[in-house]
Design a protein around this motif. Structure first.
Motif, PDB file in Angstrom:
ATOM      1  N   ILE A   1      45.287  23.553  35.008  1.00 20.56           N
ATOM      2  CA  ILE A   1      44.034  22.797  35.648  1.00 20.56           C
ATOM      3  C   ILE A   1      43.381  21.960  34.803  1.00 20.56           C
ATOM      4  CG2 ILE A   1      41.938  23.833  36.604  1.00 20.56           C
ATOM      5  CD1 ILE A   1      44.166  25.025  38.131  1.00 20.56           C
ATOM      6  N   PRO A   2      43.396  20.561  35.029  1.00 23.26           N
ATOM      7  CA  PRO A   2      42.667  19.686  34.282  1.00 23.26           C
ATOM      8  C   PRO A   2      41.292  19.678  34.628  1.00 23.26           C
ATOM      9  CG  PRO A   2      43.761  18.573  36.227  1.00 23.26           C
ATOM     10  CD  PRO A   2      44.204  19.969  36.138  1.00 23.26           C
TER      11      PRO A   2
ATOM     12  N   GLU B   1      41.510  20.341  28.853  1.00 24.95           N
ATOM     13  CA  GLU B   1      40.607  19.475  28.489  1.00 24.95           C
ATOM     14  C   GLU B   1      40.730  18.172  28.936  1.00 24.95           C
ATOM     15  OE1 GLU B   1      37.827  20.689  26.748  1.00 24.95           O
ATOM     16  OE2 GLU B   1      38.777  22.639  26.740  1.00 24.95           O
ATOM     17  N   PRO B   2      39.644  17.696  29.265  1.00 24.73           N
ATOM     18  CA  PRO B   2      39.532  16.288  29.964  1.00 24.73           C
ATOM     19  C   PRO B   2      40.585  15.074  29.256  1.00 24.73           C
ATOM     20  CG  PRO B   2      37.231  16.667  29.598  1.00 24.73           C
ATOM     21  CD  PRO B   2      38.177  17.755  28.895  1.00 24.73           C
TER      22      PRO B   2
ATOM     23  N   VAL C   1      45.340  14.588  33.120  1.00 24.71           N
ATOM     24  CA  VAL C   1      45.159  13.470  33.868  1.00 24.71           C
ATOM     25  C   VAL C   1      43.721  13.020  33.443  1.00 24.71           C
ATOM     26  CG1 VAL C   1      46.155  14.481  36.183  1.00 24.71           C
ATOM     27  CG2 VAL C   1      43.924  14.882  35.815  1.00 24.71           C
ATOM     28  N   PRO C   2      43.282  11.787  33.728  1.00 26.06           N
ATOM     29  CA  PRO C   2      42.129  11.314  33.374  1.00 26.06           C
ATOM     30  C   PRO C   2      40.748  12.129  33.853  1.00 26.06           C
ATOM     31  CG  PRO C   2      43.489   9.442  33.942  1.00 26.06           C
ATOM     32  CD  PRO C   2      44.162  10.627  34.327  1.00 26.06           C
ATOM     33  N   ALA C   3      39.746  11.993  33.225  1.00 22.91           N
ATOM     34  CA  ALA C   3      38.594  12.831  33.638  1.00 22.91           C
ATOM     35  C   ALA C   3      37.994  12.675  34.943  1.00 22.91           C
ATOM     36  CB  ALA C   3      37.462  12.689  32.671  1.00 22.91           C
TER      37      ALA C   3
ATOM     38  N   ALA D   1      44.511  13.332  41.512  1.00 25.35           N
ATOM     39  CA  ALA D   1      45.776  14.019  41.142  1.00 25.35           C
ATOM     40  C   ALA D   1      46.260  15.155  42.051  1.00 25.35           C
ATOM     41  CB  ALA D   1      45.860  14.514  39.674  1.00 25.35           C
ATOM     42  N   VAL D   2      45.047  15.996  42.556  1.00 28.30           N
ATOM     43  CA  VAL D   2      45.369  17.191  43.339  1.00 28.30           C
ATOM     44  C   VAL D   2      45.662  16.573  44.726  1.00 28.30           C
ATOM     45  CG1 VAL D   2      44.084  18.969  44.283  1.00 28.30           C
ATOM     46  CG2 VAL D   2      43.642  18.420  42.013  1.00 28.30           C
TER      47      VAL D   2
END
Length: 350
Positions: free
Chosen positions: A31-32, A67-68, A72-74, A80-81
């Motif tokens: 989970i990003p 973590e961010p 993937v980028p924050a 991404a999802v």
């Protein structure tokens, strides 16, 4: 013919033993997150939800948080999802404003409902059904999974006394707040939280809004800006969601889906409670550090309100789903306005 009770009980137990047990499925997702897990009530809610899921599932459902920027980028979690690059991600709703305009008002509606009333609309006013409808075309199943108290209006390197002081101001703001500042003449940019301290320190920004006083304290803004403005007119509530890829969600058993949604509901409660518990001390700390606390005057709030009304009307005209959700939110807020005005003590009552 009569059978002894003991015989009936034995027969029932034997039948039960022959029925297949509903096995708890094993789920392993990364989970990003859009926020660091160290950020109070904003970034630590999903890790809490993850831990609770492990407990209620007996360890078989593991949503491991990242973590961010680690996966993937924050600011790229929605994409991404949606594309299936990851099964799920955790974010403030509104960073995907360009692709899902209505996301902005699920994340934070300027001059909208405060956190308890927003959750009431989500759970009992039709909000959750509208949320699912809005994101279905994007292959995303969003779950309300965190909400915090009003944010601060922001940090400024100089005092803001009139709307003219915003003209040309280099300011960081997200979602609709950014559009409103632009309408009032500010030069708005969107940066993730981890880049804001340096941008303020170097003068790339003249000001920024980000989150709660406790979170702003953790990011160190008081060291590089000494004027802190409230109230958070742009985000009376700030709402976080667990985005799940639709195909991944549909593969889950109903039992697992219920576990995830129930722990997210608990996460909303925990985030609200933690956010409310800690802000008074954070404000006192800022004052000890030489920060001047300001409350925007009526002239400023009226200017923000007018610009908000214009922006919301423009967005509603461009997108039918935005209008549908905004109308629902406004109707719910108006229906409960008399209750809030009459049922609660006035805030200036001592």
């Amino acid at each position: 013919m009569k059978y002894p009770l003991k015989a009936l009980a034995l027969a029932a137990s034997m039948v039960a033993m022959t029925l297949p047990a509903t096995a708890q499925e094993t789920v392993r997702w990364g989970i990003p997150m859009a926020f660091g897990s160290n950020l109070t009530a904003l970034g630590d809610t999903m890790p809490w939800v993850s831990e609770q899921l492990k407990k209620v599932s007996g360890g078989t459902v593991n949503l491991q948080v990242f973590e961010p920027g680690k996966l993937v980028p924050a600011l790229g979690i929605f994409d991404a999802v949606s594309s299936g690059k990851v099964e799920a991600g955790y974010s403030f709703m509104g960073y995907e404003l360009g692709k899902v305009p209505v996301s902005a008002i699920f994340g934070a509606l300027p001059f909208g409902m405060e956190t308890p009333q927003f959750s009431a609309w989500m759970y009992f006013g039709g909000g959750d059904a509208l949320l699912k409808e809005a994101f279905k075309p994007h292959n995303v199943y969003p779950i309300f999974c965190g909400s915090i108290s009003p944010e601060a209006a922001g940090w400024f390197r100089k005092e803001i006394n009139s709307p003219d002081d915003l003209k040309g101001l280099k300011f960081r703001a997200a979602a609709l707040g950014g559009k409103i500042y632009q309408k009032l003449g500010a030069s708005v940019t969107m940066l993730p939280g981890g880049e804001l301290f340096q941008a303020l320190e170097k003068g790339v920004l003249d000001g920024t809004e980000f989150s709660l006083p406790t979170v702003d304290d953790q990011l160190g803004f008081s060291k590089v800006a000494k004027h802190y403005y409230l109230p958070g007119w742009h985000q009376p509530s700030t709402n976080q969601f667990l985005y799940v890829n639709m195909a991944a969600w549909n593969k889950l058993k109903p039992q697992t889906q219920a576990q995830i949604e129930t722990t997210c509901t608990a996460g909303v409660t925990m985030a609200i409670s933690k956010a409310e518990a800690l802000q008074g001390e954070a404000l006192a700390k800022f004052e000890r550090e030489g920060v001047k606390l300001h409350q925007f005057n009526k002239t400023m709030l009226d200017a923000f309100a007018k610009a908000s009304k214009d922006v919301l009307a423009e967005e509603s005209a461009k997108d039918p789903m935005f209008k549908k959700v905004y109308d629902s939110m406004s109707a719910f807020q108006n229906k409960n306005r008399a209750w809030h005005n009459l049922g609660y003590l006035p805030r200036d009552h001592k």
